[in-house]
Design an enzyme around this catalytic site. Sequence first.
Site, PDB file in Angstrom:
ATOM      1  N   ASP A  97     -43.126   1.152 -23.533  1.00  0.00           N
ATOM      2  CA  ASP A  97     -43.607  -0.186 -23.855  1.00  0.00           C
ATOM      3  C   ASP A  97     -44.855  -0.026 -24.731  1.00  0.00           C
ATOM      4  O   ASP A  97     -45.343   1.091 -24.915  1.00  0.00           O
ATOM      5  CB  ASP A  97     -43.953  -0.890 -22.527  1.00  0.00           C
ATOM      6  CG  ASP A  97     -44.096  -2.394 -22.685  1.00  0.00           C
ATOM      7  OD1 ASP A  97     -43.887  -2.904 -23.808  1.00  0.00           O
ATOM      8  OD2 ASP A  97     -44.412  -3.060 -21.678  1.00  0.00           O
ATOM      9  N   ASP A 109     -47.676  -6.671 -30.886  1.00  0.00           N
ATOM     10  CA  ASP A 109     -47.571  -7.112 -29.488  1.00  0.00           C
ATOM     11  C   ASP A 109     -48.032  -8.559 -29.439  1.00  0.00           C
ATOM     12  O   ASP A 109     -49.210  -8.842 -29.327  1.00  0.00           O
ATOM     13  CB  ASP A 109     -48.474  -6.222 -28.623  1.00  0.00           C
ATOM     14  CG  ASP A 109     -48.467  -6.643 -27.164  1.00  0.00           C
ATOM     15  OD1 ASP A 109     -47.697  -7.559 -26.801  1.00  0.00           O
ATOM     16  OD2 ASP A 109     -49.229  -6.048 -26.383  1.00  0.00           O
ATOM     17  N   ARG A 161     -39.793  -1.089 -26.884  1.00  0.00           N
ATOM     18  CA  ARG A 161     -40.076  -2.449 -27.347  1.00  0.00           C
ATOM     19  C   ARG A 161     -40.246  -2.467 -28.864  1.00  0.00           C
ATOM     20  O   ARG A 161     -39.765  -3.354 -29.538  1.00  0.00           O
ATOM     21  CB  ARG A 161     -41.335  -2.995 -26.672  1.00  0.00           C
ATOM     22  CG  ARG A 161     -41.505  -4.481 -26.906  1.00  0.00           C
ATOM     23  CD  ARG A 161     -42.575  -5.077 -26.031  1.00  0.00           C
ATOM     24  NE  ARG A 161     -43.910  -4.650 -26.447  1.00  0.00           N
ATOM     25  CZ  ARG A 161     -45.037  -5.031 -25.847  1.00  0.00           C
ATOM     26  NH1 ARG A 161     -44.979  -5.852 -24.804  1.00  0.00           N
ATOM     27  NH2 ARG A 161     -46.213  -4.610 -26.253  1.00  0.00           N
ATOM     28  N   ASP A 165     -41.658  -9.714 -24.406  1.00  0.00           N
ATOM     29  CA  ASP A 165     -42.161 -10.605 -23.364  1.00  0.00           C
ATOM     30  C   ASP A 165     -41.790 -12.053 -23.638  1.00  0.00           C
ATOM     31  O   ASP A 165     -42.587 -12.835 -24.147  1.00  0.00           O
ATOM     32  CB  ASP A 165     -43.676 -10.436 -23.240  1.00  0.00           C
ATOM     33  CG  ASP A 165     -44.036  -9.011 -22.848  1.00  0.00           C
ATOM     34  OD1 ASP A 165     -43.139  -8.287 -22.371  1.00  0.00           O
ATOM     35  OD2 ASP A 165     -45.194  -8.620 -23.021  1.00  0.00           O
ATOM     36  N   HIS A 167     -36.219  -9.013 -15.441  1.00  0.00           N
ATOM     37  CA  HIS A 167     -37.614  -8.567 -15.439  1.00  0.00           C
ATOM     38  C   HIS A 167     -38.498  -9.785 -15.177  1.00  0.00           C
ATOM     39  O   HIS A 167     -38.081 -10.906 -15.444  1.00  0.00           O
ATOM     40  CB  HIS A 167     -37.948  -7.925 -16.786  1.00  0.00           C
ATOM     41  CG  HIS A 167     -39.289  -7.256 -16.843  1.00  0.00           C
ATOM     42  ND1 HIS A 167     -39.893  -6.697 -15.737  1.00  0.00           N
ATOM     43  CD2 HIS A 167     -40.146  -7.045 -17.884  1.00  0.00           C
ATOM     44  CE1 HIS A 167     -41.057  -6.175 -16.107  1.00  0.00           C
ATOM     45  NE2 HIS A 167     -41.236  -6.384 -17.395  1.00  0.00           N
ATOM     46  N   ASP A 177     -42.834  -0.569 -13.315  1.00  0.00           N
ATOM     47  CA  ASP A 177     -43.753  -0.876 -14.409  1.00  0.00           C
ATOM     48  C   ASP A 177     -45.068  -0.105 -14.206  1.00  0.00           C
ATOM     49  O   ASP A 177     -45.170   0.745 -13.310  1.00  0.00           O
ATOM     50  CB  ASP A 177     -43.949  -2.405 -14.471  1.00  0.00           C
ATOM     51  CG  ASP A 177     -44.255  -2.888 -15.874  1.00  0.00           C
ATOM     52  OD1 ASP A 177     -44.947  -2.167 -16.605  1.00  0.00           O
ATOM     53  OD2 ASP A 177     -43.824  -3.995 -16.244  1.00  0.00           O
TER      54      ASP A 177
END
Lengths: 380, 872
Positions: B504, B245, B563, B579, B637, B391
Amino acid sequence: MRVYIIVAAVFWCGYVDSRKVRGISSSYKRFYRERKSFLCIDGSRMIPFEQVNDDYCDCEDGSDEPGTSACPHGRFYCTNLGFRPHYIPSSRVNDGICDCCDASDEYNSHTRCQNTCWNLGQRERAYVEGQMRTLDEGLRLKQQLIEEGVLLWREKQAQLRELQQVAEDLQVKLEEHRRKKHEADRLKEQTLKALEAGNSGLIRHQNSSVTSIFHLLDTNKDGSLTVDEIKAKVVLVHDEQRVLSEGEALALLDRGHRMDLSKFQSTLWDVLTRGDTVKIKDTQGAPGSLSSEDPHLKAADKAAEWEATNLKKVEEAYETVNMEISDLQKKLAIDYGTDWEFLFLNGQCYKLKVYEYTYTLCPFNQVTQKSTAGVEVSLG
Amino acid sequence: MAPLLVVGLALCLSGTWAVDKGNFKTCEQSAFCKRQRALKPGESPYRALLETMELTNTRLTLQLINDNNKVRLLLELYRLQGNITRVKINELKPLKPRYEVPDVLIRDLSVLSQDENGVVLSLGVESQRVIISARPFRLDIMEGSDVLMSLNSRGLLAFEHLRMRKDTKRRPLQLISKNEEKVEDGMWEETFKSHTDSKPNGPSAVSLDFSLPGVEHVYGIPEHADTLRLKTTDNGDPYRLYNLDVFQYELYNPMALYGSVPVMVAHSPQRTTGIFWLNAAETWVDISSNTAGKTVFGKMLDYVQGSSETPQTDVRWISESGIIDVFIMLGPTPKDVFSQYASLTGTQSFPPLASLGYHQCRWNYNDQEDVKSVDAGFDEHDIPYDFIWLDIEHTDGKRYFTWDPHKFATPKEMLQGLMDKKRKMVAIVDPHIKVDSNYKIHNEIRSLGFYVKNKDGGDYEGWCWPGSASYPDFTRADMRAWWASMFAYDQYEGTMENLHTWNDMNEPSVFNGPEVTMHKDAMHGSWEHRDIHNLYGLYVQMATAEGLIQRSGGVERPFVLTRAFFAGSQRIGAVWTGDNAAEWDHLKISIPMCLSMGLVGISFCGADIGGFFKSPSTELLVRWYQAGAYQPFYRAHAHLDTPRREPWLFGPENTALIREAVRQRYTFLPYWYQLFYRRDLLVHPVVEEGARGVTAYLPGKDEVWFDVHTFQKHNGAQNLYIPVTMSSIPVFQRGGSIIPRKLRVRRSSTCMEHDPYTLYVALNLQRTADGELYIDDGHTFNYEKKEFIYRKLTFANKVLSSVNLAPDAKFTTDSWIERIIVLGASKPSKVTLKTADGQEKQLEFDFNASMSVLTVRKPGMNAGADWTVTFQ
């Protein structure tokens, strides 16, 4: 395939009558009169009339398909009898979602739509009526508040005028008192000056003093001093509390039982004026501070003090009235609406609790936020 | 395979803002990478013991020995159907079993090859051979006299055998015998920042080199924010595959990102091959090339002089643990490599049609009222959409499978409202579970013992959105089955069939873990997290998708976005590039990032439209909507801290531009639906600020291309300059193709289900064209029961026909053919429709002579029927 054709045929029967008017408002009907051909409303193209609402888009402006979804930018008119008519994009015709309350947009779809226009209209009318009632009630309340406001306004105006009158009167009074005080002050000044000037013309001054002291001592006002009168008024400088003895008083009277003014001037006056053995009981100061003892001065002083007190009182009253006036004027200067309908809010306070905070709104005055912990913040 | 062909991508090296690189390891900071990379090409210490060779009808086995430490390895060589060779190397007698990746290959491959009676060494194809050299060991795969690929030719095979931990205190250094490797730093313990990896099993890395003669270009090994063509890594770090991440990732570098597919495609004009390195541990890939650094002129000089070596690319794979298990896909064409890889790990799952529509997402839509008003906004502005997303804030305190009791008090009411408009919703479910004894999900997982364990045997705990969180062990089949059961309508309260799921943070993300992920010494049963790391995300999505299938009784196709991903994730659902940021470079990079994934099977890919972090300029937002309209997964998004950016918030002019882009997407939905097999559209979206024009390369010497908006015809094999305005999305249809479209764009794709088709027939120079038409119900698995329509559309000899490609399949549709547009046509005197019952009907048509476009008016036949249209 056969099924498809049958379905199409059945559909056609129910369709042929209505297709010409489907999706058109009455003001547009003139463009769709049954003729041999149809001119696209933008004038761009002429097509056979059978191609109007045939589920194929021929006109650039979509005008040949007002009742189908064939044209990308067309629009469909929901007549919505019993409710409000409106346009929807053509893409919402036969998409399985009921858009027109008269169900006219879903004439060939898998979704069965109910005609809800009457209900909607009913509900809308009820709603509008409710709104009207609320509005009427509101207007009535407003009128009431206006009336109250106007009354209050007038009352306040009258109050203001009254106060202003009082202020004017006070003003006059004030002037007068100022003048009086000024005069008293002047008199006092003069007396004081005269006293000071008197020290240089001693005889006249002494004379008058001798006479006045004599009269003071001559309690029975018979023109001569006696032992009793002396005992009543004269004390020893060093022993004020003790009343003189007969012998002492007699001595002060120069061994005679009576003493007239001329004898007093030549004997006792001197003793008193020296001031080292005896003094007059009533007088405060020694005969040396004769000026403060002067009755004229005393009177003038008293008069000045009186006038000052009077002036102060009037000044205070004047100030108070003026403050009241300016307060009132400030309040009256605020915009309370064209008809003073918000005037009643002045002086009211409203509280609202939001989570841990209590908000207090005092219209035309202040807003505060107070937490349960007790911290109060002014929000203006 | 790759849905889009995008050429002429401008490369721009810049990094305007950046990730905190210090949070992530370089090769130097990763002990095994440093150790392995220190090994330089040279003579390999490994020797093949030819006398140990055994040959059965399915495989060849052979032992290798490391002459330095005498440790023996076992090599297995399989020949698989479809021109694939599998090479497996493990320790002959490991101290304990080494991890072999399960659940990625779609079936037991050795069974597959049992049917093959060929001799392994001849590799099935006549001219192909494998040559095994014994001293030093190397493998060469030959075709005729050409070497296609060599293994260990640079001597970089390294296999750190498992060994007993020695108490270093009691062992004086001089007593280390010659046969034992010396103990280096980081072998038995490794510290990065404040995190210590206890490494109870010691060193276990594996490494192997591959030489690719004749190859100058290699692709694949996503996910990296880099160019489509991979760069050489001699002067920097290798490409890293380790699901992480990464906060605010940087572009154009080899750092690891959220997902990993250890597949590389090597391409030259003569041949395309592929390498699939099946290992789920942290992996680094080095690439070097003998032509790297040479200018085009230098290469030409070599060619003219006929001199010099042939171009060659060398790659080297290094993994921290597990075994060497490599599938060598020998092509020879790109399509062959793609189908070879698909035969191993499967093809893209067939998504519900609606998921190909437009998705409106934001962190976060605040409450039901907000959802309702955004939904109404789309109707008011006449912009279609299919999914609105929620979300993490929709949950009750980041407890997944729950709803915030105030903001989303009546979720079913909300979902019903969407269903009434034939729209759907996606709600997020992340794999970190709040440690909270009042939370049912947590209590059950804990009592079932389903959490990942820490090195001391307790439940592993980390920090994530809910605060303290534990992580279910998705590598366990029983845990996945339990997880799937949680999606049942009676378990996951407030859900309905139009609610789908988003996974996610499944790298997994652990805010306070090393490199923001899980400690490598955490335990999944008997395996360390080290062994399985890159698989975790795949398992999360797998269990979730299974849950959505099960709740519908096995009827409905699931839609799950992930993701993190791995090889095989394409079988499950969609992937997005994580992201990104509202910057032009991020718009640009979305194209190679998704293409890289497409090359290794993950076609259903997209990037956050508009950019996640920061706020886009209006121009960027519009361009992103335009580019995204032609990328497979189309979702806007935005970050919580950014201003709202629903399509209608930028003035009527921009609303219209965005509406048009989304509408174009919807007209092409029938094509997207069957798209995973076609290559008839070329899109060159505008990705430069203030662009006045773009130059697109239209490939194919004998090809023609038609602008889909103007129908202008262009010849292939040229760089075409296209002037652009803010409304331009340059899209070209290949001559020779037929694309079915639906031009009646409605509120959502489901509303368009029964709509008629317009066929775009683009003729090539031979005046022919073909295409397909696939129709099913759009959302169930019933196509597996042959409930679909699959037709071949052919234009040849002035006849357009529709022929049933699946006569045994049955499905009926209301859709019909409303229009046929023939591009590059000549004017016919009449057009006749002939239906299956023999009936003939003259059709009206319109011919635009200046553009050579023929439009046939309302032929009207059912889309599922046989028919021919003759142009006389």
